[in-house]
Scaffold this motif. Structure first.
Motif, PDB file in Angstrom:
ATOM      1  N   ASP A 282      -4.674  -5.517   4.359  1.00  0.00           N
ATOM      2  CA  ASP A 282      -4.518  -4.605   5.490  1.00  0.00           C
ATOM      3  C   ASP A 282      -5.772  -3.748   5.553  1.00  0.00           C
ATOM      4  OD1 ASP A 282      -3.950  -2.455   7.183  1.00  0.00           O
ATOM      5  OD2 ASP A 282      -1.844  -2.372   6.623  1.00  0.00           O
ATOM      6  N   ASP A 283      -6.657  -4.013   6.524  1.00  0.00           N
ATOM      7  CA  ASP A 283      -7.956  -3.344   6.561  1.00  0.00           C
ATOM      8  C   ASP A 283      -7.832  -1.833   6.700  1.00  0.00           C
ATOM      9  OD1 ASP A 283      -9.415  -5.587   6.145  1.00  0.00           O
ATOM     10  OD2 ASP A 283     -10.175  -5.782   8.182  1.00  0.00           O
ATOM     11  N   VAL A 284      -6.899  -1.348   7.527  1.00  0.00           N
ATOM     12  CA  VAL A 284      -6.756   0.099   7.708  1.00  0.00           C
ATOM     13  C   VAL A 284      -6.274   0.732   6.410  1.00  0.00           C
ATOM     14  CG1 VAL A 284      -5.540   1.914   8.948  1.00  0.00           C
ATOM     15  CG2 VAL A 284      -6.368  -0.086  10.183  1.00  0.00           C
ATOM     16  N   ALA A 285      -5.244   0.147   5.809  1.00  0.00           N
ATOM     17  CA  ALA A 285      -4.750   0.675   4.537  1.00  0.00           C
ATOM     18  C   ALA A 285      -5.828   0.595   3.465  1.00  0.00           C
ATOM     19  CB  ALA A 285      -3.500  -0.073   4.098  1.00  0.00           C
ATOM     20  N   ALA A 286      -6.595  -0.500   3.452  1.00  0.00           N
ATOM     21  CA  ALA A 286      -7.648  -0.652   2.444  1.00  0.00           C
ATOM     22  C   ALA A 286      -8.713   0.428   2.600  1.00  0.00           C
ATOM     23  CB  ALA A 286      -8.273  -2.040   2.548  1.00  0.00           C
ATOM     24  N   GLN A 287      -9.118   0.713   3.838  1.00  0.00           N
ATOM     25  CA  GLN A 287     -10.087   1.790   4.050  1.00  0.00           C
ATOM     26  C   GLN A 287      -9.543   3.119   3.540  1.00  0.00           C
ATOM     27  OE1 GLN A 287     -13.093   1.675   4.846  1.00  0.00           O
ATOM     28  NE2 GLN A 287     -13.460  -0.196   5.992  1.00  0.00           N
ATOM     29  N   LEU A 288      -8.262   3.367   3.782  1.00  0.00           N
ATOM     30  CA  LEU A 288      -7.683   4.640   3.364  1.00  0.00           C
ATOM     31  C   LEU A 288      -7.506   4.712   1.853  1.00  0.00           C
ATOM     32  CD1 LEU A 288      -5.126   5.242   6.233  1.00  0.00           C
ATOM     33  CD2 LEU A 288      -7.348   6.319   5.893  1.00  0.00           C
ATOM     34  N   VAL A 289      -7.263   3.582   1.202  1.00  0.00           N
ATOM     35  CA  VAL A 289      -7.216   3.572  -0.268  1.00  0.00           C
ATOM     36  C   VAL A 289      -8.568   3.997  -0.824  1.00  0.00           C
ATOM     37  CG1 VAL A 289      -7.069   2.062  -2.286  1.00  0.00           C
ATOM     38  CG2 VAL A 289      -5.335   1.918  -0.487  1.00  0.00           C
ATOM     39  N   LEU A 290      -9.637   3.470  -0.255  1.00  0.00           N
ATOM     40  CA  LEU A 290     -10.976   3.845  -0.701  1.00  0.00           C
ATOM     41  C   LEU A 290     -11.295   5.296  -0.343  1.00  0.00           C
ATOM     42  CD1 LEU A 290     -12.755   0.543   0.347  1.00  0.00           C
ATOM     43  CD2 LEU A 290     -12.169   1.248  -1.981  1.00  0.00           C
ATOM     44  N   ALA A 291     -10.826   5.734   0.818  1.00  0.00           N
ATOM     45  CA  ALA A 291     -11.009   7.139   1.187  1.00  0.00           C
ATOM     46  C   ALA A 291     -10.234   8.051   0.242  1.00  0.00           C
ATOM     47  CB  ALA A 291     -10.565   7.368   2.629  1.00  0.00           C
ATOM     48  N   ALA A 292      -9.033   7.640  -0.144  1.00  0.00           N
ATOM     49  CA  ALA A 292      -8.216   8.444  -1.054  1.00  0.00           C
ATOM     50  C   ALA A 292      -8.930   8.689  -2.370  1.00  0.00           C
ATOM     51  CB  ALA A 292      -6.877   7.748  -1.293  1.00  0.00           C
ATOM     52  N   ASP A 293      -9.667   7.704  -2.830  1.00  0.00           N
ATOM     53  CA  ASP A 293     -10.374   7.823  -4.108  1.00  0.00           C
ATOM     54  C   ASP A 293     -11.360   8.981  -4.099  1.00  0.00           C
ATOM     55  OD1 ASP A 293     -11.334   6.782  -6.740  1.00  0.00           O
ATOM     56  OD2 ASP A 293     -13.154   6.391  -5.588  1.00  0.00           O
ATOM     57  N   GLN A 294     -11.895   9.333  -2.940  1.00  0.00           N
ATOM     58  CA  GLN A 294     -12.915  10.374  -2.870  1.00  0.00           C
ATOM     59  C   GLN A 294     -12.380  11.752  -3.236  1.00  0.00           C
ATOM     60  OE1 GLN A 294     -14.222   9.733   1.210  1.00  0.00           O
ATOM     61  NE2 GLN A 294     -15.957   8.517   0.505  1.00  0.00           N
ATOM     62  N   PHE A 295     -11.072  11.943  -3.122  1.00  0.00           N
ATOM     63  CA  PHE A 295     -10.495  13.268  -3.356  1.00  0.00           C
ATOM     64  C   PHE A 295     -10.004  13.460  -4.790  1.00  0.00           C
ATOM     65  CE2 PHE A 295      -9.733  12.058   1.100  1.00  0.00           C
ATOM     66  CZ  PHE A 295     -10.442  13.067   1.740  1.00  0.00           C
ATOM     67  N   LEU A 296      -9.857  12.400  -5.550  1.00  0.00           N
ATOM     68  CA  LEU A 296      -9.316  12.486  -6.908  1.00  0.00           C
ATOM     69  C   LEU A 296     -10.456  12.731  -7.886  1.00  0.00           C
ATOM     70  CD1 LEU A 296      -6.828   9.504  -6.651  1.00  0.00           C
ATOM     71  CD2 LEU A 296      -6.238  11.931  -6.708  1.00  0.00           C
ATOM     72  N   ILE A 297     -10.415  13.866  -8.568  1.00  0.00           N
ATOM     73  CA  ILE A 297     -11.562  14.236  -9.393  1.00  0.00           C
ATOM     74  C   ILE A 297     -11.129  14.799 -10.744  1.00  0.00           C
ATOM     75  CG2 ILE A 297     -12.876  14.807  -7.305  1.00  0.00           C
ATOM     76  CD1 ILE A 297     -12.708  17.799  -8.345  1.00  0.00           C
ATOM     77  N   THR A 298     -12.038  14.731 -11.678  1.00  0.00           N
ATOM     78  CA  THR A 298     -12.010  15.559 -12.879  1.00  0.00           C
ATOM     79  C   THR A 298     -12.868  16.777 -12.573  1.00  0.00           C
ATOM     80  OG1 THR A 298     -11.779  13.655 -14.355  1.00  0.00           O
ATOM     81  CG2 THR A 298     -12.632  15.701 -15.307  1.00  0.00           C
ATOM     82  N   PRO A 299     -12.289  17.987 -12.546  1.00  0.00           N
ATOM     83  CA  PRO A 299     -13.057  19.172 -12.127  1.00  0.00           C
ATOM     84  C   PRO A 299     -14.081  19.569 -13.188  1.00  0.00           C
ATOM     85  CG  PRO A 299     -10.858  19.823 -12.795  1.00  0.00           C
ATOM     86  CD  PRO A 299     -10.881  18.315 -12.818  1.00  0.00           C
TER      87      PRO A 299
END
Length: 672
Positions: A282-299
């Motif tokens: 699912d291209d839309v879901a796949a793009q959002l999975v990759l976008a989601a990764d940008q917010f998950l961090i070790t501070p």
């Protein structure tokens, strides 16, 4: 190179202005990032090739602002690859040489072609490093092509003043290794050049009057100087990768990988994320999975907290609320947790996030936010703590991790006890009716939290509708947790609180004339606020709806009729005197519109939860409400979802270019 979804952001023939309007973003899992416009100009003060996440008190720090990129033929023809803007003029990329900009599995890629030349550029940030790799590859072309790159910089705090004069620079060049330092507390910037006949031609230059046009439009400081050490040159060879690496890591880390290693490792990691989320088809879901990764961090900026968690055998993890300027916020983290981690198969990180925030609980509250570069959190929020119950419940339901639940459960009971007794900012349960009250002079404690020059735009002091929906939901969740752990006495006490809140809510919040719910009862002055706002949808959407079932359809219909747009819900009904159509102008004008009509993408999630409850026989029809977001992925910041949108067509995207809860809630609904 990695296989994966392709998201087109611009193609030859589209308007040239879009090159300086659409943006790209890559991140490093530490809170650091690189970002800019497709055309190369820095239109925000947050645009830069390396914004490093440094331990406090520095925090995120601008280390490499801009890079002029020219491709020069043996005959002297020059192709401008990246534009810029100064007080004198705008420099555009060479017309018709840029063929397209795309995200390849989340990686920004520029493709150029013309006069027998085919050329690519891509940008990669290795995970957990304050390093950027800008990789160039000549696919076709004559011999003798040379890249000329002029870096410009002005070390400063992430949101620091732009007009601070760069000063005291020292440059040490050793072949293809360049180290640039300034006589301040900032670390050195290390540049490594990968390519044939590469080096630095020393040519120091002051770059005056750099204009950041979006900051000017937003009423902020918008002009300042940069400094450049000279021009980097390297010869291109067909089929071979060349690169410029910029980093604040030690040289051993900078040189630890080749271009091939970096691209392979980054591609493997991205494909692993898609596999974990089962989203590759699912291209839309796949793009959002990759976008989601940008917010998950070790501070990485909170080194002391990181050390404490590691000593206890755990990992400090959190969520950046939005790029470019937000840090981690408790409310945003808890709302986003399900979509960013549970939907994407990142269960371990979800547990780390919950345990991280449990360690920050003080006086019955979790932090509202962590200011840039500081160790301690601010606790001025009435709803983030209630969202913590929701996030924990969704996590336990998905993972069955009872150990984490048992570890946190005493803290949940303590949270409820603090709210019953009363905690900070006048957050307390009214003994007269069992509803939750909040509000303190000068504070905005709900998610509608705009404040400018001491003016709290939507204070909502009193008994706010979504705060009490969240309170009731938290009580029912806690009751179930306690019953499952055989703590019957405490469960019975919590049940009594929930029963009373339910009865009082349904007696007090129904607005008969409007056939929807009051937004606040017993507000400032003692009156009830009948404004039609999206906050009432939570009375239905949460796992334990506080609104009696007979009124669900009326509320959902009112919200759908007056507030629904292709990009989420308006924050205020159009008939209200305070309704604003556009979120634009200076800070005061924007904050006046922030929750007074402006559309919020994240609210599509709770709306669809409520809509599905009212329309249980049409579970797949709800997906149509998400269709606008697919087109949005090719606009604004490519591959992600903006924070807010104007309240009327064409619903121009505004605010943060990439917002965690927007991405999380759309992704969660897509995968429902």
């Amino acid at each position: 190179m990695s296989a994966g979804p392709i998201q087109v952001g611009w193609r030859r023939g589209e308007p040239r202005d879009a090159l300086f309007q659409r943006e790209w973003l890559v991140t490093n899992g530490l809170g650091g990032y690189a970002s800019g416009t497709i055309g190369g100009a820095c239109t925000r003060r947050f645009h830069g090739k390396l914004i490093a996440a440094l331990p406090g008190p520095l925090g995120r720090t601008m280390m490499l602002n801009h890079l002029e990129e020219h491709l020069v033929t043996a005959g002297g023809t020059t192709w401008i690859l990246s534009g810029d803007e100064s007080g004198r003029a705008i420099t555009w990329p060479t017309p018709d040489f840029l063929e397209e900009f795309v995200l390849e599995c989340g990686v920004p890629v520029w493709r150029f072609s013309g006069d027998g030349i085919r050329f690519e550029k891509r940008v990669v940030m290795p995970n957990a490093q304050n390093t950027i790799w800008i990789v160039y590859r000549l696919l076709e072309g004559p011999d003798g092509l040379t890249l000329r790159l002029r870096p410009s910089l002005n070390f400063r705090p992430h949101e620091g003043l732009l007009d601070r004069p760069p000063q005291g620079w020292t440059v040490h060049a050793d072949g293809t290794n360049i180290e640039i330092a300034e006589s301040t507390a900032y670390p050195a910037l290390r540049l490594s050049i990968v390519g044939k006949s590469a080096g630095l031609n020393a040519d120091p230059r002051d770059v005056e009057h750099v204009i950041y046009r979006l900051e000017k439009n937003r009423g902020y400081e918008y002009e300042g100087p940069l400094w450049s050490p000279g021009v980097i040159h390297l010869e291109l060879q067909r089929g071979a990768d060349a690169a410029l690496v910029a980093s604040v890591e030690p040289w051993a880390v900078v040189h630890a990988m080749t271009v091939t290693d970096v691209l392979a490792a980054d591609g493997a990691r991205r494909n692993r994320l898609l596999s974990m989320a089962d989203a590759a088809e699912d291209d839309v879901a796949a793009q959002l999975v990759l976008a989601a990764d940008q917010f998950l961090i070790t501070p990485h900026t909170r080194a002391a907290d990181e050390a404490r968690m590691a000593a206890a055998g755990d990992s400090l993890r959190t969520v950046v609320a939005g790029y470019h300027w937000f840090t981690d916020w408790g409310r945003d983290t808890m709302i986003s947790l399900e979509g960013l981690t549970l939907v994407t198969g990142r269960h371990r990180e979800a547990g780390n996030i919950l345990r991280t925030f449990a360690s920050y609980i003080r006086d019955g509250l979790i932090p509202n936010l962590f200011p840039e570069g500081e160790q301690g959190g601010l606790y001025h929020t009435s709803d983030a703590t209630m969202w913590f119950f929701h996030a924990l419940s969704r996590y336990v339901r998905r993972t069955g991790d009872r150990a984490t639940l048992r570890k946190i459960l005493p803290r949940l009971v303590d949270i409820v006890d603090h709210h019953v007794r009363g905690t900070h900012f006048n957050i307390h349960v009214d003994p007269a009716d069992g509803l939750l009250v909040q509000g303190a002079e000068g504070y905005q404690l709900t998610w509608m939290d705009a404040k400018v020059d001491g003016w709290v735009v939507t204070p909502r002091h009193g008994k706010a509708v979504e705060i009490n929906a969240l309170w009731y939901n938290a009580l029912r969740l806690l009751q179930a947790f306690l019953e499952e752990e055989n703590d019957r006495d405490t469960a019975a006490r919590v049940q009594s609180l929930a029963d009373r809140a339910y009865e009082s809510f349904n007696q007090r919040f129904w607005y008969e004339e409007g056939q929807h719910l009051y937004d606040v009862v017993e507000g400032e002055g003692g009156g009830h606020d009948p404004a039609l706002r999206p906050n009432q949808i939570f009375a239905i959407a949460l796992d334990h709806p506080v609104l009696e079932r007979t009124r669900w359809e009326a509320v959902v219909n009112a919200v759908e009729r007056e507030l629904l747009t292709p990009f989420g819900l308006r924050s205020l009904g159009r008939a209200h005197a305070d309704y604003k159509q556009r979120y634009d102008g200076d800070l005061r004008a924007r904050d006046a519109a922030y929750h007074q009509g402006t559309v919020w993408g994240w609210l599509i999630g709770p709306f669809l939860d409520a809509w599905r409850k009212v329309h249980p026989d049409a579970p797949h029809a709800a997906r149509a409400f998400l269709s606008g977001f697919a087109a949005h992925l090719g606009d604004a910041c490519i591959g992600t979802i903006s924070e807010v949108f104007d309240a009327e067509e064409p619903y121009h995207p505004r605010g943060c270019a990439a917002q965690a809860w927007s991405v999380a809630e759309v992704l969660r609904c897509l995968r429902a």
